[in-house]
Design a protein around this motif. Sequence first.
Motif, PDB file in Angstrom:
ATOM      1  N   UNK A  58      26.672  36.455  47.329  1.00 18.39           N
ATOM      2  CA  UNK A  58      27.450  35.610  46.423  1.00 18.39           C
ATOM      3  C   UNK A  58      28.671  35.010  47.116  1.00 18.39           C
ATOM      4  N   UNK A  59      28.874  33.724  46.880  1.00 17.70           N
ATOM      5  CA  UNK A  59      30.054  33.046  47.414  1.00 17.70           C
ATOM      6  C   UNK A  59      30.914  32.454  46.295  1.00 17.70           C
ATOM      7  N   UNK A  60      30.522  32.688  45.034  1.00 16.69           N
ATOM      8  CA  UNK A  60      31.309  32.218  43.880  1.00 16.69           C
ATOM      9  C   UNK A  60      31.120  33.206  42.734  1.00 16.69           C
ATOM     10  N   UNK A  61      31.883  32.978  41.654  1.00 19.51           N
ATOM     11  CA  UNK A  61      31.865  33.903  40.516  1.00 19.51           C
ATOM     12  C   UNK A  61      32.174  35.336  40.960  1.00 19.51           C
ATOM     13  N   UNK A  62      33.123  35.441  41.875  1.00 25.17           N
ATOM     14  CA  UNK A  62      33.578  36.731  42.389  1.00 25.17           C
ATOM     15  C   UNK A  62      35.003  36.957  41.884  1.00 25.17           C
ATOM     16  N   UNK A  63      35.286  38.191  41.508  1.00 25.32           N
ATOM     17  CA  UNK A  63      36.621  38.493  40.992  1.00 25.32           C
ATOM     18  C   UNK A  63      37.192  39.700  41.727  1.00 25.32           C
ATOM     19  N   UNK A  64      38.487  39.613  41.982  1.00 24.00           N
ATOM     20  CA  UNK A  64      39.201  40.682  42.684  1.00 24.00           C
ATOM     21  C   UNK A  64      40.495  40.974  41.946  1.00 24.00           C
ATOM     22  N   UNK A  65      40.765  42.269  41.680  1.00 26.38           N
ATOM     23  CA  UNK A  65      41.962  42.640  40.934  1.00 26.38           C
ATOM     24  C   UNK A  65      43.163  42.660  41.869  1.00 26.38           C
ATOM     25  N   UNK A  66      44.139  41.819  41.559  1.00 26.62           N
ATOM     26  CA  UNK A  66      45.373  41.722  42.332  1.00 26.62           C
ATOM     27  C   UNK A  66      46.404  42.657  41.699  1.00 26.62           C
ATOM     28  N   UNK A  67      46.727  43.744  42.399  1.00 27.25           N
ATOM     29  CA  UNK A  67      47.648  44.735  41.838  1.00 27.25           C
ATOM     30  C   UNK A  67      49.062  44.184  41.694  1.00 27.25           C
ATOM     31  N   UNK A  68      49.473  43.299  42.603  1.00 25.63           N
ATOM     32  CA  UNK A  68      50.822  42.738  42.521  1.00 25.63           C
ATOM     33  C   UNK A  68      50.973  41.826  41.306  1.00 25.63           C
ATOM     34  N   UNK A  69      49.953  41.000  41.040  1.00 25.88           N
ATOM     35  CA  UNK A  69      50.026  40.078  39.908  1.00 25.88           C
ATOM     36  C   UNK A  69      49.583  40.739  38.608  1.00 25.88           C
ATOM     37  N   UNK A  70      48.768  41.792  38.714  1.00 27.03           N
ATOM     38  CA  UNK A  70      48.370  42.539  37.540  1.00 27.03           C
ATOM     39  C   UNK A  70      47.187  41.961  36.786  1.00 27.03           C
ATOM     40  N   UNK A  71      46.373  41.129  37.430  1.00 27.00           N
ATOM     41  CA  UNK A  71      45.190  40.587  36.754  1.00 27.00           C
ATOM     42  C   UNK A  71      44.122  40.240  37.790  1.00 27.00           C
ATOM     43  N   UNK A  72      42.893  40.004  37.290  1.00 23.34           N
ATOM     44  CA  UNK A  72      41.799  39.651  38.178  1.00 23.34           C
ATOM     45  C   UNK A  72      41.884  38.186  38.571  1.00 23.34           C
ATOM     46  N   UNK A  73      41.621  37.934  39.846  1.00 25.69           N
ATOM     47  CA  UNK A  73      41.664  36.563  40.355  1.00 25.69           C
ATOM     48  C   UNK A  73      40.261  36.155  40.818  1.00 25.69           C
ATOM     49  N   UNK A  74      39.905  34.930  40.504  1.00 25.81           N
ATOM     50  CA  UNK A  74      38.583  34.438  40.875  1.00 25.81           C
ATOM     51  C   UNK A  74      38.576  34.018  42.340  1.00 25.81           C
TER      52      UNK A  74
END
Length: 274
Positions: A58-74
């Motif tokens: 997969x190269x899209x529709x991927x999400x990663x949780x950013x602990x500094x910002x406090x939400x998942x980023x696409x």
Amino acid sequence: MAKKQTKKADVVPEVKATNEMVEVKVQAKAELKKPTWEIKDRIYYLKGNTKPLSKMIRSSNIFWFDEEKGYQRELKYCQNQQTPFVDEMKGDQRLSHIIFRNGVLFVEKEKTVLQKLLSLYHPHAGNIFYEYNPSEIAEQQIDILELEADAIVTARNMDINLAEAILRVENGSKVSKMSSSELKRDLLVFARKNPSLFLELASDDNVQLRNFGINATELGIIKLSNDQRNFLWGSNNRPIMVVPFDEHPYTALAHWFRTDEGMEIYANIEKRLN
């Protein structure tokens, strides 16, 4: 007569470096951080024994949780963008594919965005694929070699009775017919092939107690009933212990030898073995 007036020389005040100035300089140097990302070519491999001619991840529709910002980023891999984060992209997004060829993906150092996506953020990293890291592999190999060395040293210095007990777990009843040289050889081979299991058995007291019970049974001092529910004296069939339901007979016997009653029977059997 008028006195001559002497002109005092201008005194330039001496400036001494204080601890505060030194601390400021040290603090300024400490604030300079080294880059956390090393610019280099990277190689990625598919996990497992199968190496397909081509495999797309997969190269899209991927999400990663950013602990500094406090939400998942696409996340998305676009060759015309300078970041894998969708919320940081500017302009058109031209989606690119990520394809492994024969189980391998080589990523040049210039493709930093793809490298960071694969190494830091991709959810399949460590599960479907992994980054080739010679230093990490070397550390793992050192751990394995040290474990093998510990196992072989332990096997070399091991008492023959404990060696027989450990090999009985691996080879079964045929251990009783082996010579001491054969036991020593097979023990060293076992320690080299499976050092983790060997060291675990070497530190397990129940292994030796199991072997003690098996030896006593083979010599006819005690015997196990046909239904494997009772241990009896070999001479008069007098019951010694009842094997608990759903438990291996000799494992149960080893545990029972640790009880007060079992220790008396153990001492009795030991005298007969000697």
